[in-house]
Design an enzyme around this catalytic site. Structure first.
Site, short mmCIF file in Angstrom:
data_model
loop_
_atom_site.label_atom_id
_atom_site.label_comp_id
_atom_site.label_asym_id
_atom_site.label_seq_id
_atom_site.Cartn_x
_atom_site.Cartn_y
_atom_site.Cartn_z
N GLY A 131 -60.89 -56.15 -45.57
CA GLY A 131 -59.83 -56.04 -46.74
C GLY A 131 -59.54 -55.72 -48.12
CB SER A 132 -59.65 -58.29 -50.67
OG SER A 132 -58.39 -58.54 -49.94
CG ASP A 239 -56.42 -47.18 -60.54
OD1 ASP A 239 -56.83 -48.30 -59.92
OD2 ASP A 239 -57.33 -46.12 -61.18
NE ARG A 267 -18.71 -67.38 -46.32
CZ ARG A 267 -18.21 -67.34 -45.14
NH1 ARG A 267 -17.75 -66.43 -44.56
NH2 ARG A 267 -19.04 -68.96 -44.36
CG LEU A 337 -25.06 -62.17 -47.61
CD1 LEU A 337 -25.34 -61.84 -48.33
CD2 LEU A 337 -25.85 -60.72 -46.17
CD GLU A 362 -50.82 -48.21 -51.75
OE1 GLU A 362 -51.36 -47.63 -52.63
OE2 GLU A 362 -51.02 -47.05 -50.44
N GLY A 363 -53.41 -53.94 -52.17
CA GLY A 363 -54.40 -54.42 -52.75
C GLY A 363 -53.35 -55.59 -52.59
CB THR A 364 -53.81 -59.32 -51.54
OG1 THR A 364 -55.30 -59.36 -52.38
CG2 THR A 364 -53.96 -59.26 -50.16
N1 CAA Z 1 -60.74 -46.00 -61.51
C1 CAA Z 1 -61.89 -45.51 -60.53
N2 CAA Z 1 -63.16 -46.25 -60.30
C2 CAA Z 1 -63.50 -47.11 -60.59
C3 CAA Z 1 -61.79 -48.14 -60.34
C4 CAA Z 1 -60.74 -47.48 -60.76
N3 CAA Z 1 -59.49 -48.08 -61.09
N4 CAA Z 1 -62.13 -49.53 -60.00
C5 CAA Z 1 -63.50 -49.51 -60.35
N5 CAA Z 1 -63.89 -48.43 -59.66
C6 CAA Z 1 -65.73 -47.71 -59.81
C7 CAA Z 1 -66.57 -48.51 -61.01
O1 CAA Z 1 -66.39 -48.50 -61.95
C8 CAA Z 1 -67.75 -48.94 -59.63
O2 CAA Z 1 -68.78 -47.47 -59.92
P1 CAA Z 1 -69.91 -47.59 -59.96
O3 CAA Z 1 -70.42 -48.58 -59.62
O4 CAA Z 1 -70.53 -46.23 -60.45
O5 CAA Z 1 -70.08 -48.45 -61.82
C9 CAA Z 1 -67.61 -48.90 -58.26
O6 CAA Z 1 -66.42 -48.97 -58.25
C10 CAA Z 1 -67.43 -50.29 -57.80
O7 CAA Z 1 -66.30 -51.39 -58.67
P2 CAA Z 1 -66.20 -52.77 -58.10
O8 CAA Z 1 -67.86 -53.02 -58.66
O9 CAA Z 1 -65.10 -53.16 -59.54
O10 CAA Z 1 -65.45 -52.96 -57.23
P3 CAA Z 1 -65.07 -54.20 -56.62
O11 CAA Z 1 -66.48 -54.63 -55.14
O12 CAA Z 1 -65.05 -55.53 -57.60
O13 CAA Z 1 -63.92 -54.14 -56.24
C11 CAA Z 1 -62.13 -54.39 -56.00
C12 CAA Z 1 -62.78 -53.89 -56.38
C13 CAA Z 1 -60.66 -54.20 -56.99
C14 CAA Z 1 -61.69 -55.84 -55.62
C15 CAA Z 1 -61.82 -53.56 -54.38
O14 CAA Z 1 -62.57 -53.22 -52.88
C16 CAA Z 1 -60.59 -52.99 -54.21
O15 CAA Z 1 -59.03 -52.78 -54.96
N6 CAA Z 1 -59.91 -53.64 -53.19
C17 CAA Z 1 -58.68 -53.99 -52.69
C18 CAA Z 1 -58.38 -52.69 -51.45
C19 CAA Z 1 -57.08 -52.04 -51.35
O16 CAA Z 1 -56.29 -52.40 -52.32
N7 CAA Z 1 -56.60 -51.79 -50.23
C20 CAA Z 1 -55.53 -51.12 -49.92
C21 CAA Z 1 -55.76 -50.77 -48.29
S1 CAA Z 1 -55.04 -48.93 -48.45
C22 CAA Z 1 -53.29 -48.86 -48.15
O17 CAA Z 1 -53.07 -50.73 -48.02
C23 CAA Z 1 -52.01 -48.45 -48.07
C24 CAA Z 1 -50.98 -48.59 -46.89
O18 CAA Z 1 -51.12 -48.76 -45.54
C25 CAA Z 1 -49.82 -48.68 -47.68
#
Ligand code: CAA
Length: 393
Positions: A131-132, A239, A267, A337, A362-364
């Site tokens: 997940g995260s 992002d 009210r 309310l 989309e990320g906690t």
């Molecule tokens: N843009 C582009 N590339 C990025 C980036 C960004 N914002 N952030 C990191 N990267 C790249 C890094 O440069 C790195 O690349 P290299 O290996 O080539 O150097 C690679 O990604 C790994 O980066 P990290 O070492 O920072 O990765 P991490 O394992 O530490 O994870 C994290 C980072 C921010 C915790 C990430 O795992 C994360 O965002 N987790 C949350 C997951 C999430 O948001 N899930 C949502 C699910 S979809 C959803 O919810 C849809 C819905 O239903 C509404």
């Protein structure tokens, strides 16, 4: 600095508000109670161009800018947050990454049916044990002679049971743990099997499904962006997606505020409208202030994105603040309310249930803080998604 929306942005905002008031508001509590996905609404959104509002016209979209799309999400979510997330995942998390990272062939093949609303999009990243920590995903895509063979499962996929196009992440290099071995694929509905529909606290008009992939064979042209670069596609997509979730939370909070303010003026207790009491006035003042602040953060992040500028931390700040604000202020709306707020006679209990998820998906909030902290401390490694000519004017 110009805080005015353009004439085009105002027009799209008004158009969406009119549609929402006519087609969504009267039905939202029934969809919530019946846990019903409003299939009949999508053609109406498509007719107004809202299924591809910020997609260039040459790819079947309405050609508006990213901020216009954010206004659309805010207005739809104000009426029904389930509709908001359906459109958000369809656009931010499916159509836009194909547009940004696809080849010309992939863009012209996959984007127009999505942008015209002939197909719904889904984003399949999360799994039961990732997940995260998204980079720990286990779904595999093994190279075979003429393409790829995918196996694995995905969890909590918004639009999963309705989508025709999936942006899906799988590990293509089993020797590499973490982000580097992950690639991104564009799949069709026939490639995935829906195994379960989730029951949720809120967002009952949206679908959330588990999927499995069993020896799914796809050709090489389904790989989106380079092999092993899929995690970057996921992060760059999120992002932008996080700005959409901020807009969703903003719409929910605005709806709660609208109901609470009206109720407070009507009210009567102790012989006066309760809006005459300072206890209620301060609640409304805090709500209005926090909604304003959230709107500014959200629109700024959208503006940065449409300028092609880095928006990783700004999008995370917008989502973090707006989602926590929406949870707080929908609770305050119930408080204003009183007993009525706790019943289904008013929609604020639905807003409260719907707001909670914006702090999670989309990320906690904890992950947003991590992203922001990395940016403050200079540890951020983001990139701005490439923008094809003519995208996001
Ligand atoms: N843009 C582009 N590339 C990025 C980036 C960004 N914002 N952030 C990191 N990267 C790249 C890094 O440069 C790195 O690349 P290299 O290996 O080539 O150097 C690679 O990604 C790994 O980066 P990290 O070492 O920072 O990765 P991490 O394992 O530490 O994870 C994290 C980072 C921010 C915790 C990430 O795992 C994360 O965002 N987790 C949350 C997951 C999430 O948001 N899930 C949502 C699910 S979809 C959803 O919810 C849809 C819905 O239903 C509404």
């Amino acid at each position: 600095m110009d805080f005015e929306l353009t004439a085009d942005q105002r027009e799209i905002q008004n158009l969406t508000r009119e549609l929402a008031e006519a087609e969504i508001v009267p039905n939202a509590s029934a969809w919530d109670r019946e846990h019903r996905f409003p299939d009949e609404l999508l053609p109406k959104l498509a007719e107004l161009g809202l299924m591809g509002v910020c997609v260039p016209e040459e790819y079947g979209g309405a050609g508006a800018d990213f901020l216009s799309y954010i206004l659309v999400l805010e207005e739809l979510s104000r009426a029904d947050a389930g509709v908001g997330v359906t459109l958000s995942v369809h656009t931010s998390a499916t159509t836009l990454p194909i547009l940004a990272f696809g080849t010309e062939e992939q863009r012209s093949r996959f984007v127009p049916p999505l942008a015209r609303g002939e197909q719904l999009g889904a984003f399949a990243l999360t799994e039961s044990s990732s997940g995260s920590d998204a980079a720990s995903l286990r779904t595999t895509a093994a190279a075979v002679d003429d393409g790829w063979k995918l196996n694995g499962s995905k969890q909590w996929i918004t639009n999963g049971s309705r989508a025709g196009t999936f942006v899906l992440f799988a590990r293509t290099d089993p020797r590499t743990e973490g982000a580097r071995g992950i690639s991104c694929f564009v799949l069709d509905a026939l490639h995935v099997r829906v195994t379960r529909e989730e029951e949720k606290l809120g967002l009952n008009s949206s679908t959330t499904s588990d999927l499995v992939l069993e020896d799914v064979h796809v050709e090489t042209d389904r790989l989106l962006h380079d092999e092993g670069r899929g995690f970057r596609v996921a992060m760059a997509t999120l992002d932008g997606g996080r700005i959409g979730i901020a807009a969703q939370a903003l719409g929910i909070a605005q709806a709660a505020y609208d109901v609470a303010r009206k109720y407070a003026q009507e009210r009567v207790q102790f012989g006066r409208p309760i809006a005459d009491f300072q206890a209620i006035q301060w609640k409304l003042a805090d709500m209005a202030t926090e909604i304003d602040a959230a709107r500014l953060l959200t629109y700024r992040a959208a503006w940065l994105k449409q300028q092609g500028r880095s928006h990783t931390a700004e999008g995370a700040k917008a989502k973090l603040f707006t989602s926590e604000m929406a949870r707080r202020q929908t609770a305050e709306a119930i408080q204003i309310l009183g007993g009525y707020g706790y019943t289904k006679e008013f929609p604020v209990e639905r807003y409260y249930r719907d707001a909670k998820i914006t702090e999670i998906y989309e990320g906690t909030s904890e992950i947003q803080r991590l992203v922001i902290a990395r940016s403050i401390l200079g540890q951020q490694s983001s990139e701005v998604a490439p923008t094809p000519q003519g995208t996001h004017p």
